[in-house]
Scaffold this motif. Structure first.
Motif, PDB file in Angstrom:
ATOM      1  N   THR A   3       6.215  18.419 -11.274  1.00 22.43           N
ATOM      2  CA  THR A   3       5.932  19.328 -12.383  1.00 22.43           C
ATOM      3  C   THR A   3       4.521  19.896 -12.302  1.00 22.43           C
ATOM      4  O   THR A   3       4.291  21.035 -12.682  1.00 22.43           O
ATOM      5  CB  THR A   3       6.122  18.596 -13.731  1.00 22.43           C
ATOM      6  N   LEU A   4       3.583  19.107 -11.808  1.00 20.41           N
ATOM      7  CA  LEU A   4       2.181  19.532 -11.710  1.00 20.41           C
ATOM      8  C   LEU A   4       1.695  19.377 -10.261  1.00 20.41           C
ATOM      9  O   LEU A   4       0.832  18.553  -9.956  1.00 20.41           O
ATOM     10  CB  LEU A   4       1.319  18.690 -12.656  1.00 20.41           C
ATOM     11  N   PRO A   5       2.209  20.186  -9.349  1.00 27.87           N
ATOM     12  CA  PRO A   5       1.919  19.983  -7.920  1.00 27.87           C
ATOM     13  C   PRO A   5       0.464  20.201  -7.526  1.00 27.87           C
ATOM     14  O   PRO A   5       0.048  19.717  -6.473  1.00 27.87           O
ATOM     15  CB  PRO A   5       2.835  21.003  -7.234  1.00 27.87           C
ATOM     16  N   HIS A   6      -0.319  20.864  -8.351  1.00 22.69           N
ATOM     17  CA  HIS A   6      -1.714  21.137  -7.989  1.00 22.69           C
ATOM     18  C   HIS A   6      -2.684  20.145  -8.619  1.00 22.69           C
ATOM     19  O   HIS A   6      -3.897  20.305  -8.478  1.00 22.69           O
ATOM     20  CB  HIS A   6      -2.082  22.576  -8.358  1.00 22.69           C
ATOM     21  N   GLU A   7      -2.148  19.142  -9.293  1.00 25.66           N
ATOM     22  CA  GLU A   7      -2.987  18.112  -9.898  1.00 25.66           C
ATOM     23  C   GLU A   7      -3.080  16.907  -8.964  1.00 25.66           C
ATOM     24  O   GLU A   7      -2.132  16.576  -8.261  1.00 25.66           O
ATOM     25  CB  GLU A   7      -2.414  17.648 -11.244  1.00 25.66           C
ATOM     26  N   SER A   8      -4.221  16.262  -8.969  1.00 28.16           N
ATOM     27  CA  SER A   8      -4.399  15.020  -8.221  1.00 28.16           C
ATOM     28  C   SER A   8      -3.780  13.880  -9.018  1.00 28.16           C
ATOM     29  O   SER A   8      -3.719  13.930 -10.242  1.00 28.16           O
ATOM     30  CB  SER A   8      -5.885  14.727  -8.008  1.00 28.16           C
ATOM     31  N   VAL A   9      -3.359  12.845  -8.325  1.00 30.62           N
ATOM     32  CA  VAL A   9      -2.770  11.676  -8.975  1.00 30.62           C
ATOM     33  C   VAL A   9      -3.579  10.446  -8.567  1.00 30.62           C
ATOM     34  O   VAL A   9      -3.830  10.218  -7.377  1.00 30.62           O
ATOM     35  CB  VAL A   9      -1.294  11.488  -8.564  1.00 30.62           C
ATOM     36  N   VAL A  10      -3.999   9.690  -9.557  1.00 37.87           N
ATOM     37  CA  VAL A  10      -4.665   8.411  -9.326  1.00 37.87           C
ATOM     38  C   VAL A  10      -3.670   7.351  -9.766  1.00 37.87           C
ATOM     39  O   VAL A  10      -3.227   7.349 -10.913  1.00 37.87           O
ATOM     40  CB  VAL A  10      -5.970   8.287 -10.143  1.00 37.87           C
ATOM     41  N   TYR A  11      -3.303   6.458  -8.861  1.00 37.76           N
ATOM     42  CA  TYR A  11      -2.321   5.420  -9.157  1.00 37.76           C
ATOM     43  C   TYR A  11      -3.005   4.063  -9.128  1.00 37.76           C
ATOM     44  O   TYR A  11      -3.712   3.742  -8.169  1.00 37.76           O
ATOM     45  CB  TYR A  11      -1.197   5.456  -8.117  1.00 37.76           C
ATOM     46  N   PHE A  12      -2.793   3.293 -10.184  1.00 41.55           N
ATOM     47  CA  PHE A  12      -3.306   1.927 -10.217  1.00 41.55           C
ATOM     48  C   PHE A  12      -2.121   0.994 -10.396  1.00 41.55           C
ATOM     49  O   PHE A  12      -1.477   0.980 -11.439  1.00 41.55           O
ATOM     50  CB  PHE A  12      -4.290   1.742 -11.386  1.00 41.55           C
ATOM     51  N   GLY A  13      -1.786   0.246  -9.376  1.00 39.33           N
ATOM     52  CA  GLY A  13      -0.700  -0.730  -9.444  1.00 39.33           C
ATOM     53  C   GLY A  13      -1.292  -2.123  -9.483  1.00 39.33           C
ATOM     54  O   GLY A  13      -1.907  -2.557  -8.515  1.00 39.33           O
ATOM     55  N   ASP A  14      -1.145  -2.810 -10.586  1.00 36.63           N
ATOM     56  CA  ASP A  14      -1.761  -4.122 -10.770  1.00 36.63           C
ATOM     57  C   ASP A  14      -0.889  -5.215 -10.157  1.00 36.63           C
ATOM     58  O   ASP A  14      -0.292  -6.028 -10.857  1.00 36.63           O
ATOM     59  CB  ASP A  14      -1.991  -4.373 -12.264  1.00 36.63           C
ATOM     60  N   THR A  15      -0.830  -5.247  -8.844  1.00 38.64           N
ATOM     61  CA  THR A  15       0.008  -6.219  -8.155  1.00 38.64           C
ATOM     62  C   THR A  15      -0.580  -7.629  -8.204  1.00 38.64           C
ATOM     63  O   THR A  15       0.145  -8.603  -8.044  1.00 38.64           O
ATOM     64  CB  THR A  15       0.228  -5.808  -6.686  1.00 38.64           C
ATOM     65  N   GLU A  16      -1.865  -7.741  -8.443  1.00 41.66           N
ATOM     66  CA  GLU A  16      -2.500  -9.066  -8.488  1.00 41.66           C
ATOM     67  C   GLU A  16      -2.061  -9.875  -9.710  1.00 41.66           C
ATOM     68  O   GLU A  16      -1.920 -11.091  -9.644  1.00 41.66           O
ATOM     69  CB  GLU A  16      -4.023  -8.923  -8.489  1.00 41.66           C
ATOM     70  N   ARG A  17      -1.845  -9.193 -10.846  1.00 44.37           N
ATOM     71  CA  ARG A  17      -1.563  -9.914 -12.089  1.00 44.37           C
ATOM     72  C   ARG A  17      -0.121  -9.780 -12.570  1.00 44.37           C
ATOM     73  O   ARG A  17       0.207 -10.237 -13.653  1.00 44.37           O
ATOM     74  CB  ARG A  17      -2.532  -9.447 -13.180  1.00 44.37           C
ATOM     75  N   CYS A  18       0.728  -9.132 -11.792  1.00 44.14           N
ATOM     76  CA  CYS A  18       2.113  -8.991 -12.230  1.00 44.14           C
ATOM     77  C   CYS A  18       2.891 -10.255 -11.884  1.00 44.14           C
ATOM     78  O   CYS A  18       2.497 -10.969 -10.965  1.00 44.14           O
ATOM     79  CB  CYS A  18       2.752  -7.740 -11.616  1.00 44.14           C
ATOM     80  N   PRO A  19       3.925 -10.544 -12.635  1.00 46.07           N
ATOM     81  CA  PRO A  19       4.500  -9.746 -13.719  1.00 46.07           C
ATOM     82  C   PRO A  19       3.757  -9.941 -15.038  1.00 46.07           C
ATOM     83  O   PRO A  19       3.181 -10.996 -15.296  1.00 46.07           O
ATOM     84  CB  PRO A  19       5.928 -10.286 -13.834  1.00 46.07           C
ATOM     85  N   TYR A  20       3.760  -8.891 -15.841  1.00 45.95           N
ATOM     86  CA  TYR A  20       3.115  -8.947 -17.154  1.00 45.95           C
ATOM     87  C   TYR A  20       4.018  -9.582 -18.207  1.00 45.95           C
ATOM     88  O   TYR A  20       3.544 -10.096 -19.207  1.00 45.95           O
ATOM     89  CB  TYR A  20       2.771  -7.534 -17.631  1.00 45.95           C
TER      90      TYR A  20
END
Length: 91
Positions: A3-20
């Motif tokens: 939907t927003l192809p010209h926007e940057s994406v910052v992804y934070f996946g908290d794999t260290e503390r999952c599962p929540y």
């Protein structure tokens, strides 16, 4: 991202503390605030909390805390489930 192809994406996946899921609500809220602060330091325009547990526990707090829009996944998922039914009820 489509939907927003010209926007940057910052992804934070908290794999260290999952599962929540089994963690106390206050602990999950602290994670939401910590990650939200990290994201806002990177001047993001929008935060999507894509974890059901984090959305349920910390969405409202994050919306009150951060100066950018914050959206979660519980309400859109519930809305999609309702729309997929014949009688508009999920039981």
């Amino acid at each position: 991202m489509r939907t927003l192809p010209h926007e940057s994406v910052v992804y934070f996946g908290d794999t260290e503390r999952c599962p929540y899921g089994p963690r106390p609500r206050d602990e999950v809220r602290a994670f939401v605030l910590q990650i939200g602060r990290w994201l806002t330091l990177r001047q993001v325009k929008l935060i999507v909390i894509a974890c059901n547990t984090a959305s349920a526990a910390g969405l409202a707090l994050a919306q009150r805390t951060f100066d950018v829009p914050v959206i979660g996944v519980v309400e859109p998922g519930a809305r999609a489930a309702v729309m997929a039914t014949v009688n508009r009820r999920v039981e």
